[in-house]
Design a protein around this motif. Sequence first.
Motif, PDB file in Angstrom:
ATOM      1  N   VAL A  43      32.008  23.740  12.294  1.00 40.15           N
ATOM      2  CA  VAL A  43      32.674  23.135  13.444  1.00 40.15           C
ATOM      3  C   VAL A  43      33.486  24.170  14.219  1.00 40.15           C
ATOM      4  CG1 VAL A  43      34.406  21.433  14.148  1.00 40.15           C
ATOM      5  CG2 VAL A  43      32.777  20.872  12.335  1.00 40.15           C
ATOM      6  N   GLY A  44      34.260  24.979  13.486  1.00 41.92           N
ATOM      7  CA  GLY A  44      35.128  25.960  14.131  1.00 41.92           C
ATOM      8  C   GLY A  44      34.380  27.062  14.855  1.00 41.92           C
ATOM      9  N   VAL A  45      33.286  27.527  14.253  1.00 43.47           N
ATOM     10  CA  VAL A  45      32.504  28.601  14.874  1.00 43.47           C
ATOM     11  C   VAL A  45      31.832  28.094  16.149  1.00 43.47           C
ATOM     12  CG1 VAL A  45      30.467  30.085  14.592  1.00 43.47           C
ATOM     13  CG2 VAL A  45      32.164  29.931  12.769  1.00 43.47           C
ATOM     14  N   LYS A  46      31.382  26.840  16.124  1.00 40.84           N
ATOM     15  CA  LYS A  46      30.755  26.260  17.327  1.00 40.84           C
ATOM     16  C   LYS A  46      31.748  26.187  18.487  1.00 40.84           C
ATOM     17  CE  LYS A  46      27.109  23.454  15.225  1.00 40.84           C
ATOM     18  NZ  LYS A  46      26.633  22.065  14.946  1.00 40.84           N
ATOM     19  N   LYS A  47      33.048  26.127  18.153  1.00 41.61           N
ATOM     20  CA  LYS A  47      34.086  26.091  19.191  1.00 41.61           C
ATOM     21  C   LYS A  47      34.537  27.495  19.596  1.00 41.61           C
ATOM     22  CE  LYS A  47      36.060  21.627  17.747  1.00 41.61           C
ATOM     23  NZ  LYS A  47      37.274  20.959  17.187  1.00 41.61           N
ATOM     24  N   GLY A  48      33.872  28.499  19.031  1.00 40.62           N
ATOM     25  CA  GLY A  48      34.212  29.874  19.379  1.00 40.62           C
ATOM     26  C   GLY A  48      35.141  30.558  18.398  1.00 40.62           C
ATOM     27  N   GLY A  49      35.449  29.883  17.286  1.00 41.71           N
ATOM     28  CA  GLY A  49      36.338  30.468  16.287  1.00 41.71           C
ATOM     29  C   GLY A  49      35.708  31.628  15.535  1.00 41.71           C
ATOM     30  N   VAL A  50      36.565  32.430  14.928  1.00 40.64           N
ATOM     31  CA  VAL A  50      36.119  33.603  14.160  1.00 40.64           C
ATOM     32  C   VAL A  50      36.508  33.409  12.692  1.00 40.64           C
ATOM     33  CG1 VAL A  50      36.375  36.102  13.860  1.00 40.64           C
ATOM     34  CG2 VAL A  50      36.376  35.101  16.163  1.00 40.64           C
TER      35      VAL A  50
ATOM     36  N   VAL B  33      41.510  31.447   0.902  1.00 43.51           N
ATOM     37  CA  VAL B  33      40.189  32.017   0.601  1.00 43.51           C
ATOM     38  C   VAL B  33      39.487  32.431   1.884  1.00 43.51           C
ATOM     39  CG1 VAL B  33      37.905  31.523  -0.372  1.00 43.51           C
ATOM     40  CG2 VAL B  33      39.963  30.672  -1.530  1.00 43.51           C
ATOM     41  N   VAL B  34      39.514  31.532   2.879  1.00 44.51           N
ATOM     42  CA  VAL B  34      38.835  31.796   4.149  1.00 44.51           C
ATOM     43  C   VAL B  34      39.467  30.921   5.224  1.00 44.51           C
ATOM     44  CG1 VAL B  34      37.062  30.045   3.683  1.00 44.51           C
ATOM     45  CG2 VAL B  34      36.554  31.922   5.270  1.00 44.51           C
ATOM     46  N   GLN B  35      39.446  31.401   6.456  1.00 42.38           N
ATOM     47  CA  GLN B  35      39.992  30.610   7.561  1.00 42.38           C
ATOM     48  C   GLN B  35      39.184  30.867   8.825  1.00 42.38           C
ATOM     49  OE1 GLN B  35      43.937  31.908   8.814  1.00 42.38           O
ATOM     50  NE2 GLN B  35      43.575  33.938   7.930  1.00 42.38           N
ATOM     51  N   ILE B  36      39.294  29.934   9.758  1.00 41.92           N
ATOM     52  CA  ILE B  36      38.672  30.122  11.065  1.00 41.92           C
ATOM     53  C   ILE B  36      39.800  30.175  12.093  1.00 41.92           C
ATOM     54  CG2 ILE B  36      37.120  29.189  12.817  1.00 41.92           C
ATOM     55  CD1 ILE B  36      35.473  27.924  10.674  1.00 41.92           C
ATOM     56  N   VAL B  37      39.861  31.278  12.803  1.00 37.79           N
ATOM     57  CA  VAL B  37      40.946  31.494  13.769  1.00 37.79           C
ATOM     58  C   VAL B  37      40.390  31.549  15.185  1.00 37.79           C
ATOM     59  CG1 VAL B  37      42.344  32.743  12.081  1.00 37.79           C
ATOM     60  CG2 VAL B  37      40.766  34.015  13.542  1.00 37.79           C
ATOM     61  N   LYS B  38      41.291  31.348  16.148  1.00 37.04           N
ATOM     62  CA  LYS B  38      40.900  31.468  17.549  1.00 37.04           C
ATOM     63  C   LYS B  38      40.587  32.920  17.858  1.00 37.04           C
ATOM     64  CE  LYS B  38      43.725  27.649  19.342  1.00 37.04           C
ATOM     65  NZ  LYS B  38      44.855  27.304  20.244  1.00 37.04           N
ATOM     66  N   PRO B  39      39.567  33.176  18.646  1.00 34.86           N
ATOM     67  CA  PRO B  39      39.278  34.570  19.025  1.00 34.86           C
ATOM     68  C   PRO B  39      40.386  35.097  19.928  1.00 34.86           C
ATOM     69  CG  PRO B  39      37.913  33.061  20.287  1.00 34.86           C
ATOM     70  CD  PRO B  39      38.614  32.221  19.250  1.00 34.86           C
TER      71      PRO B  39
ATOM     72  N   VAL C 297      38.640  25.245  13.761  1.00 30.58           N
ATOM     73  CA  VAL C 297      39.510  26.337  14.207  1.00 30.58           C
ATOM     74  C   VAL C 297      40.950  26.027  13.774  1.00 30.58           C
ATOM     75  CG1 VAL C 297      40.458  27.551  16.206  1.00 30.58           C
ATOM     76  CG2 VAL C 297      38.055  26.888  16.181  1.00 30.58           C
ATOM     77  N   GLY C 298      41.615  27.017  13.214  1.00 31.23           N
ATOM     78  CA  GLY C 298      42.989  26.833  12.750  1.00 31.23           C
ATOM     79  C   GLY C 298      43.093  26.327  11.328  1.00 31.23           C
ATOM     80  N   SER C 299      41.954  26.052  10.691  1.00 33.17           N
ATOM     81  CA  SER C 299      41.956  25.538   9.312  1.00 33.17           C
ATOM     82  C   SER C 299      41.760  26.669   8.311  1.00 33.17           C
ATOM     83  CB  SER C 299      40.855  24.503   9.123  1.00 33.17           C
ATOM     84  OG  SER C 299      41.088  23.377   9.937  1.00 33.17           O
ATOM     85  N   THR C 300      42.365  26.486   7.143  1.00 37.73           N
ATOM     86  CA  THR C 300      42.255  27.464   6.062  1.00 37.73           C
ATOM     87  C   THR C 300      41.860  26.759   4.777  1.00 37.73           C
ATOM     88  OG1 THR C 300      43.988  28.864   7.028  1.00 37.73           O
ATOM     89  CG2 THR C 300      43.496  29.201   4.704  1.00 37.73           C
ATOM     90  N   LEU C 301      40.892  27.317   4.069  1.00 36.45           N
ATOM     91  CA  LEU C 301      40.535  26.817   2.740  1.00 36.45           C
ATOM     92  C   LEU C 301      41.279  27.645   1.705  1.00 36.45           C
ATOM     93  CD1 LEU C 301      36.668  26.215   2.986  1.00 36.45           C
ATOM     94  CD2 LEU C 301      38.534  24.586   3.343  1.00 36.45           C
TER      95      LEU C 301
END
Length: 200
Positions: A118-125, A185-191, A155-159
């Motif tokens: 979901v996060g990557v589809k929104k442009g997250g890294v 462990v891993v997160q998706i952040v805003k570019p 985006v903004g979430s962390t496992l």
Amino acid sequence: MANVFEFIAEARSETGSSAAKVVRRKGKVPAVLYGGSASPEMLILDHNDLLKHLAHEAVYSHVLDIKVDGRTEKAVLKHIQRHPAKPQILHIDFMRVDAGHKLKVHVPLHFINEATSVGVKKGGVINHSMSDVEVLCMPSALPEFIEVDMANVDVGSTLHLSDLVLPAGVEIPELHQGVEHDHPVVQIVKPKTSTESAAE
């Protein structure tokens, strides 16, 4: 090629750094097998065979067969000392495995559905904080790897460690030490925007 989970070794009697150098000059690798009720054993392995085994990720999270003088010891890989500049193994440690006792082993993490999350589809890294995790389990329950499904990570979430789905009989000992040990462990952040990058 020999079974990737089978290491052929020979016993060595000479110890110390000078003896280890002699072993390495012969294309061999000094090693030690320790743990359990038996005394530590000093071993020698063939360097080229060892490199072939270590090229397989599964070796690092499996119970291995160490064949020494006609007998077989069950063990796991505990430590590898590598040359800082050459593709050379300087020393390797194996720890004996007792089928009736739990063991601690580092197991690799396999991240799946990253590209479609979901996060990557929104442009997250995606930022990885860990590539493996230490688990505690019986030898028979030791997983080859632990899957981390990124499909629903936004985006903004962390496992964290506590979010990992573990196989039956497997636990993460660090989580027993308190909430402060529930590491990311891993997160998706805003570019980063071009303005932010320029400011840095």
